[in-house]
Scaffold this motif. Structure first.
Motif, PDB file in Angstrom:
ATOM      1  N   GLY A 100       0.823  -1.037   0.014  1.00  0.00           N
ATOM      2  CA  GLY A 100       0.076   0.048  -0.036  1.00  0.00           C
ATOM      3  C   GLY A 100       0.947   1.292   0.047  1.00  0.00           C
ATOM      4  N   ALA A 101       0.054   2.203   0.490  1.00  0.00           N
ATOM      5  CA  ALA A 101       1.105   3.562   0.416  1.00  0.00           C
ATOM      6  C   ALA A 101       2.225   3.580   0.925  1.00  0.00           C
ATOM      7  N   ALA A 102       2.312   3.130   2.373  1.00  0.00           N
ATOM      8  CA  ALA A 102       3.583   3.235   3.101  1.00  0.00           C
ATOM      9  C   ALA A 102       4.694   2.078   2.530  1.00  0.00           C
ATOM     10  N   GLY A 103       4.050   1.175   2.362  1.00  0.00           N
ATOM     11  CA  GLY A 103       5.056   0.051   1.763  1.00  0.00           C
ATOM     12  C   GLY A 103       5.631   0.431   0.507  1.00  0.00           C
ATOM     13  N   ILE A 112       5.788  -8.152  -0.248  1.00  0.00           N
ATOM     14  CA  ILE A 112       4.533  -9.110  -0.261  1.00  0.00           C
ATOM     15  C   ILE A 112       3.209  -8.670  -0.008  1.00  0.00           C
ATOM     16  N   ASP A 113       2.023  -9.052  -0.833  1.00  0.00           N
ATOM     17  CA  ASP A 113       0.858  -8.665  -0.427  1.00  0.00           C
ATOM     18  C   ASP A 113      -0.138  -9.564  -0.969  1.00  0.00           C
ATOM     19  N   HIS A 114      -1.273  -9.901  -0.175  1.00  0.00           N
ATOM     20  CA  HIS A 114      -2.001 -10.878  -0.572  1.00  0.00           C
ATOM     21  C   HIS A 114      -3.131 -10.460  -1.887  1.00  0.00           C
ATOM     22  N   ASN A 115      -3.259  -9.068  -2.014  1.00  0.00           N
ATOM     23  CA  ASN A 115      -4.094  -8.754  -2.984  1.00  0.00           C
ATOM     24  C   ASN A 115      -3.420  -9.086  -4.393  1.00  0.00           C
ATOM     25  N   GLU A 116      -4.359  -8.964  -5.306  1.00  0.00           N
ATOM     26  CA  GLU A 116      -3.681  -9.522  -6.716  1.00  0.00           C
ATOM     27  C   GLU A 116      -2.950  -8.058  -7.161  1.00  0.00           C
ATOM     28  N   SER A 175      -8.992   6.242  -3.453  1.00  0.00           N
ATOM     29  CA  SER A 175      -8.899   7.241  -2.607  1.00  0.00           C
ATOM     30  C   SER A 175      -9.338   8.457  -3.207  1.00  0.00           C
ATOM     31  N   GLY A 176      -9.761   9.745  -2.264  1.00  0.00           N
ATOM     32  CA  GLY A 176     -10.167  11.032  -2.733  1.00  0.00           C
ATOM     33  C   GLY A 176     -11.159  10.944  -3.908  1.00  0.00           C
ATOM     34  N   GLY A 177     -12.119   9.811  -3.752  1.00  0.00           N
ATOM     35  CA  GLY A 177     -13.282   9.762  -4.672  1.00  0.00           C
ATOM     36  C   GLY A 177     -12.504   9.529  -6.333  1.00  0.00           C
ATOM     37  N   CYS A 204      -7.327  10.895  -5.341  1.00  0.00           N
ATOM     38  CA  CYS A 204      -6.223  10.878  -4.485  1.00  0.00           C
ATOM     39  C   CYS A 204      -5.802  12.144  -3.827  1.00  0.00           C
ATOM     40  N   ASN A 205      -6.326  12.421  -2.648  1.00  0.00           N
ATOM     41  CA  ASN A 205      -5.953  13.588  -1.877  1.00  0.00           C
ATOM     42  C   ASN A 205      -4.428  13.244  -1.238  1.00  0.00           C
ATOM     43  N   PHE A 206      -3.637  13.449  -2.073  1.00  0.00           N
ATOM     44  CA  PHE A 206      -2.341  12.649  -1.621  1.00  0.00           C
ATOM     45  C   PHE A 206      -1.428  13.267  -0.572  1.00  0.00           C
ATOM     46  N   ALA A 215      -8.128  -5.220   3.551  1.00  0.00           N
ATOM     47  CA  ALA A 215      -7.556  -4.810   4.925  1.00  0.00           C
ATOM     48  C   ALA A 215      -7.886  -6.083   5.792  1.00  0.00           C
ATOM     49  N   THR A 216      -6.652  -6.251   6.684  1.00  0.00           N
ATOM     50  CA  THR A 216      -6.582  -7.570   7.648  1.00  0.00           C
ATOM     51  C   THR A 216      -6.189  -6.957   9.226  1.00  0.00           C
ATOM     52  N   GLY A 217      -6.276  -7.633   9.857  1.00  0.00           N
ATOM     53  CA  GLY A 217      -5.626  -7.257  11.464  1.00  0.00           C
ATOM     54  C   GLY A 217      -4.241  -7.954  11.494  1.00  0.00           C
ATOM     55  N   ALA A 254     -15.248   3.261   7.044  1.00  0.00           N
ATOM     56  CA  ALA A 254     -14.412   4.166   7.557  1.00  0.00           C
ATOM     57  C   ALA A 254     -13.227   4.266   6.748  1.00  0.00           C
ATOM     58  N   GLU A 255     -12.748   5.675   6.525  1.00  0.00           N
ATOM     59  CA  GLU A 255     -11.524   5.982   5.620  1.00  0.00           C
ATOM     60  C   GLU A 255     -10.200   5.395   6.422  1.00  0.00           C
ATOM     61  N   VAL A 256     -10.235   5.479   7.672  1.00  0.00           N
ATOM     62  CA  VAL A 256      -8.952   4.942   8.228  1.00  0.00           C
ATOM     63  C   VAL A 256      -9.389   4.237   9.819  1.00  0.00           C
ATOM     64  N   GLY A 289       2.951   3.180   8.686  1.00  0.00           N
ATOM     65  CA  GLY A 289       1.600   3.607   7.824  1.00  0.00           C
ATOM     66  C   GLY A 289       0.488   3.742   9.095  1.00  0.00           C
ATOM     67  N   GLU A 290      -0.603   2.918   8.730  1.00  0.00           N
ATOM     68  CA  GLU A 290      -1.944   3.074   9.070  1.00  0.00           C
ATOM     69  C   GLU A 290      -2.135   2.048  10.397  1.00  0.00           C
ATOM     70  N   VAL A 291      -1.070   1.039  10.233  1.00  0.00           N
ATOM     71  CA  VAL A 291      -1.113  -0.018  11.399  1.00  0.00           C
ATOM     72  C   VAL A 291      -0.537   0.562  12.865  1.00  0.00           C
ATOM     73  N   ASN A 306      -3.648  11.395   6.010  1.00  0.00           N
ATOM     74  CA  ASN A 306      -3.121  10.030   6.422  1.00  0.00           C
ATOM     75  C   ASN A 306      -2.180   9.476   5.234  1.00  0.00           C
ATOM     76  N   PHE A 307      -2.311   9.899   3.971  1.00  0.00           N
ATOM     77  CA  PHE A 307      -1.425   9.670   3.030  1.00  0.00           C
ATOM     78  C   PHE A 307       0.003  10.084   3.329  1.00  0.00           C
ATOM     79  N   GLN A 308       0.098  11.602   3.803  1.00  0.00           N
ATOM     80  CA  GLN A 308       1.325  12.094   4.346  1.00  0.00           C
ATOM     81  C   GLN A 308       1.944  11.225   5.390  1.00  0.00           C
TER      82      GLN A 308
HETATM   83  C1  LIG Z   1     -12.294   5.163   0.789  1.00  0.00           C
HETATM   84  C2  LIG Z   1     -10.987   5.635   1.010  1.00  0.00           C
HETATM   85  C3  LIG Z   1     -10.640   6.891   0.805  1.00  0.00           C
HETATM   86  C4  LIG Z   1      -9.362   7.329   1.362  1.00  0.00           C
HETATM   87  N1  LIG Z   1      -9.113   8.689   0.754  1.00  0.00           N
HETATM   88  C5  LIG Z   1      -7.866   9.199   1.337  1.00  0.00           C
HETATM   89  C6  LIG Z   1      -7.293  10.333   0.769  1.00  0.00           C
HETATM   90  O1  LIG Z   1      -7.828  10.995  -0.197  1.00  0.00           O
HETATM   91  N2  LIG Z   1      -6.222  11.102   1.352  1.00  0.00           N
HETATM   92  C7  LIG Z   1      -5.797  10.326   2.281  1.00  0.00           C
HETATM   93  O2  LIG Z   1      -4.789  10.930   2.868  1.00  0.00           O
HETATM   94  N3  LIG Z   1      -6.082   9.289   2.800  1.00  0.00           N
HETATM   95  C8  LIG Z   1      -7.139   8.647   2.303  1.00  0.00           C
HETATM   96  N4  LIG Z   1      -7.700   7.304   2.830  1.00  0.00           N
HETATM   97  C9  LIG Z   1      -6.662   6.676   4.084  1.00  0.00           C
HETATM   98  C10 LIG Z   1      -5.367   6.244   3.156  1.00  0.00           C
HETATM   99  O3  LIG Z   1      -5.911   5.255   1.912  1.00  0.00           O
HETATM  100  C11 LIG Z   1      -4.780   5.215   4.210  1.00  0.00           C
HETATM  101  O4  LIG Z   1      -4.414   5.957   5.283  1.00  0.00           O
HETATM  102  C12 LIG Z   1      -3.528   4.842   3.522  1.00  0.00           C
HETATM  103  O5  LIG Z   1      -3.705   4.078   2.414  1.00  0.00           O
HETATM  104  C13 LIG Z   1      -2.751   3.955   4.736  1.00  0.00           C
HETATM  105  O6  LIG Z   1      -1.830   3.137   3.888  1.00  0.00           O
HETATM  106  P1  LIG Z   1      -1.041   1.776   4.539  1.00  0.00           P
HETATM  107  O7  LIG Z   1       0.233   1.683   3.466  1.00  0.00           O
HETATM  108  O8  LIG Z   1      -0.703   2.070   5.857  1.00  0.00           O
HETATM  109  O9  LIG Z   1      -2.158   1.030   4.201  1.00  0.00           O
HETATM  110  P2  LIG Z   1      -2.839   0.575   3.037  1.00  0.00           P
HETATM  111  O10 LIG Z   1      -2.812   1.442   1.778  1.00  0.00           O
HETATM  112  O11 LIG Z   1      -4.179   0.037   3.498  1.00  0.00           O
HETATM  113  O12 LIG Z   1      -1.972  -0.897   2.415  1.00  0.00           O
HETATM  114  C14 LIG Z   1      -1.824  -1.959   3.385  1.00  0.00           C
HETATM  115  C15 LIG Z   1      -1.457  -3.033   2.259  1.00  0.00           C
HETATM  116  O13 LIG Z   1      -1.356  -4.302   3.141  1.00  0.00           O
HETATM  117  C16 LIG Z   1      -1.950  -5.520   2.430  1.00  0.00           C
HETATM  118  N5  LIG Z   1      -2.472  -6.505   3.558  1.00  0.00           N
HETATM  119  C17 LIG Z   1      -3.304  -6.328   4.642  1.00  0.00           C
HETATM  120  N6  LIG Z   1      -3.131  -7.588   5.368  1.00  0.00           N
HETATM  121  C18 LIG Z   1      -2.074  -8.193   4.452  1.00  0.00           C
HETATM  122  C19 LIG Z   1      -1.814  -9.710   4.675  1.00  0.00           C
HETATM  123  N7  LIG Z   1      -2.215 -10.356   5.858  1.00  0.00           N
HETATM  124  N8  LIG Z   1      -0.901 -10.263   3.942  1.00  0.00           N
HETATM  125  C20 LIG Z   1      -0.405  -9.581   2.974  1.00  0.00           C
HETATM  126  N9  LIG Z   1      -0.717  -8.312   2.614  1.00  0.00           N
HETATM  127  C21 LIG Z   1      -1.564  -7.668   3.567  1.00  0.00           C
HETATM  128  C22 LIG Z   1      -3.051  -4.847   1.816  1.00  0.00           C
HETATM  129  O14 LIG Z   1      -3.654  -5.648   0.636  1.00  0.00           O
HETATM  130  C23 LIG Z   1      -2.802  -3.441   1.332  1.00  0.00           C
HETATM  131  O15 LIG Z   1      -2.435  -3.518   0.057  1.00  0.00           O
HETATM  132  C24 LIG Z   1      -8.825   6.748   2.400  1.00  0.00           C
HETATM  133  C25 LIG Z   1      -9.244   5.505   2.749  1.00  0.00           C
HETATM  134  C26 LIG Z   1     -10.350   5.052   2.064  1.00  0.00           C
HETATM  135  C27 LIG Z   1     -10.636   3.672   2.894  1.00  0.00           C
END
Ligand SMILES: Cc1cc2nc3c(=O)[nH]c(=O)nc-3n(C[C@H](O)[C@H](O)[C@H](O)COP(=O)(O)OP(=O)(O)OC[C@H]3O[C@@H](n4cnc5c(N)ncnc54)[C@H](O)[C@@H]3O)c2cc1C
Length: 388
Positions: A12-15, A32-36, A45-47, A50-52, A166-168, A331-333, A360-362, A373-375
């Motif tokens: 995702g964004a942080a990775g 590694i990611d379990h998504n395709e 994001s951001g409709g 992406c509000n980046f 999303a998973t825990g 929830a967005e987050v 990131g968000e974890v 959140n992206f920042q």
């Molecule tokens: C609808 C929506 C709109 C949003 N819009 C905005 C926006 O415009 N601006 C903003 O700042 N924030 C926005 N956010 C929030 C933002 O998307 C997140 O805060 C940000 O993506 C977090 O980045 P991350 O890398 O921590 O997690 P994620 O981007 O969620 O990435 C996590 C990755 O881990 C993978 N993963 C999870 N569990 C496992 C597992 N067990 N094994 C392998 N892989 C796994 C997932 O598949 C995913 O690819 C939005 C969120 C949502 C839901």
């Protein structure tokens, strides 16, 4: 078993930011990611735009047990650093409001840029991790084989929107290493109303009004949107970040109205209360409020002045006690998560486990609505990438 310098769980964004920085420093990186596909939340994001980032991001825009924790990563990688990269890729953007930057065309451009930037990393998509084993290095057991690395970065995000992957799992890894996890909760999702309020507001679904909402020390002047469950729209999303179950939120339905100015305006005195309120509120909202509170619908000049000011006072300090926020499906987050006491703020490395990082968000760092959140994902991914 394949060996790497760094394994990042979560594309995702942080990775992706972490992979970009680590590969630029010559590290052999596996993501590694379990998504395709990577970056699914970036895409939606951001409709879709992406509000980046938010140019005004400071530690004060984040909810965290220790807000000061956020300072180091934000200072090492600022919104302007991300904007530089956006500029290099000639991605068009605009400032929607108060420094919240959105893509002019599509979120896909941000994802393409990040994937281009980490093209030296190896990706294993559709990869399900079953176990992490810690010996002299980290061993990650998956359905696609076992992988080894000196550093392990957990970038699995929060629990919001399971259908996007999303998973825990990140919290499970934290617990495996005996790290404190503050129980996660959905946020930036709006409110479920209690039965009493819903009885009057249910039929308002789709109605929007500009209001002022207060929760704890936060006040937002934004539109609110009624839904069949409760309250949505920017005002409710923003307030939901700070909501705890015992909280009462306060709504000022008439944020631009001053009692003194208007009551003495003789032009108004010959109209009924309902019509007067309709000058300031959507008609259906006026009707619901009059119904709920049995306001006497007399002409203003037939109302006792005290009664009128009591009504205005009620409408400007309107108390709502939501049952909860809406939940992870909207929830967005996810707020809370891995306790920042467990991490070094300048690198995101776990204090008690060398080579293990959470980004990131974890982590228990959650931004307000508006690109924060992206920042955080970029900044925390960046500092981890420098240190892995
Ligand atoms: C609808 C929506 C709109 C949003 N819009 C905005 C926006 O415009 N601006 C903003 O700042 N924030 C926005 N956010 C929030 C933002 O998307 C997140 O805060 C940000 O993506 C977090 O980045 P991350 O890398 O921590 O997690 P994620 O981007 O969620 O990435 C996590 C990755 O881990 C993978 N993963 C999870 N569990 C496992 C597992 N067990 N094994 C392998 N892989 C796994 C997932 O598949 C995913 O690819 C939005 C969120 C949502 C839901």
């Amino acid at each position: 078993m394949s060996n790497y310098d760094v394994i990042i769980i979560g594309a995702g964004a942080a990775g992706l930011m972490c992979a970009r920085v680590a590969t630029a420093l010559g590290k052999n990186v596996l993501v590694i990611d379990h998504n395709e596909k990577p970056g699914r939340k970036i895409i939606i994001s951001g409709g879709g735009r992406c509000n980046f980032t938010n140019l005004n991001a400071t530690y004060e825009n984040y909810l965290c047990k220790n807000q000061h924790f956020v300072k180091s990563a934000l200072a090492q990688y600022t919104p302007y650093d991300f904007l530089d990269m956006v500029g290099k890729y000639k991605i068009k953007y605009f400032d929607k409001q108060y420094g919240a930057l959105f893509c002019q065309n599509s979120s896909q451009e941000i994802l393409n840029m990040l994937l281009q930037e980490c093209s030296k990393a190896k990706f294993q998509m559709n990869c399900k991790t079953s176990k992490i084993i810690k010996s002299d290095c980290f061993e990650v057991a998956t359905n696609l084989g076992n992988f080894k690395a000196n550093s392990l970065v957990v970038a699995t995000g929060g629990l919001s929107i399971a259908k996007l992957g999303a998973t825990g799992f990140g919290y499970d890894i934290a617990r495996q290493f005996n790290l404190k996890v503050i129980p996660p909760k959905p946020a930036l999702d709006g409110f479920k109303l209690n039965k009493d309020d819903l009885k009057y507001f249910y039929d308002l679904a789709g109605v929007s009004s500009n209001i002022l909402i207060s929760i704890k020390h936060k006040i937002y002047k934004e539109p609110i949107l009624f839904t069949h469950q409760g309250l949505s729209g920017p005002a409710s999303l923003k307030a939901s970040l700070y909501f705890d179950e015992t909280d009462i939120i306060k709504i000022n339905w008439l944020p631009d109205f001053s009692l003194n100015d208007s009551f003495y305006d003789t032009n108004n005195l010959n109209i009924k209360l309902e019509n007067f309120l309709n000058l300031h509120l959507p008609k259906r909202l006026t009707a619901a409020l009059i119904d709920k509170h049995n306001f006497k619908n007399l002409k203003l000049n037939e109302l006792k002045r005290k009664y009128f000011s009591d009504i205005i006072n009620l409408l400007q300090n309107y108390e709502v006690k939501p049952v909860s926020t809406i939940g992870y499906q909207k929830a967005e987050v996810t707020k809370f998560g891995v306790d920042t006491d467990e991490l070094y703020s300048n690198s995101m490395e776990v204090k008690s486990v060398k080579g293990l990082y959470f980004i990131g968000e974890v982590v228990d760092v959650t931004g307000e609505l508006g690109g924060y959140n992206f920042q955080w994902a970029w900044s925390s991914g960046y500092v981890a990438g420098l240190n892995v």
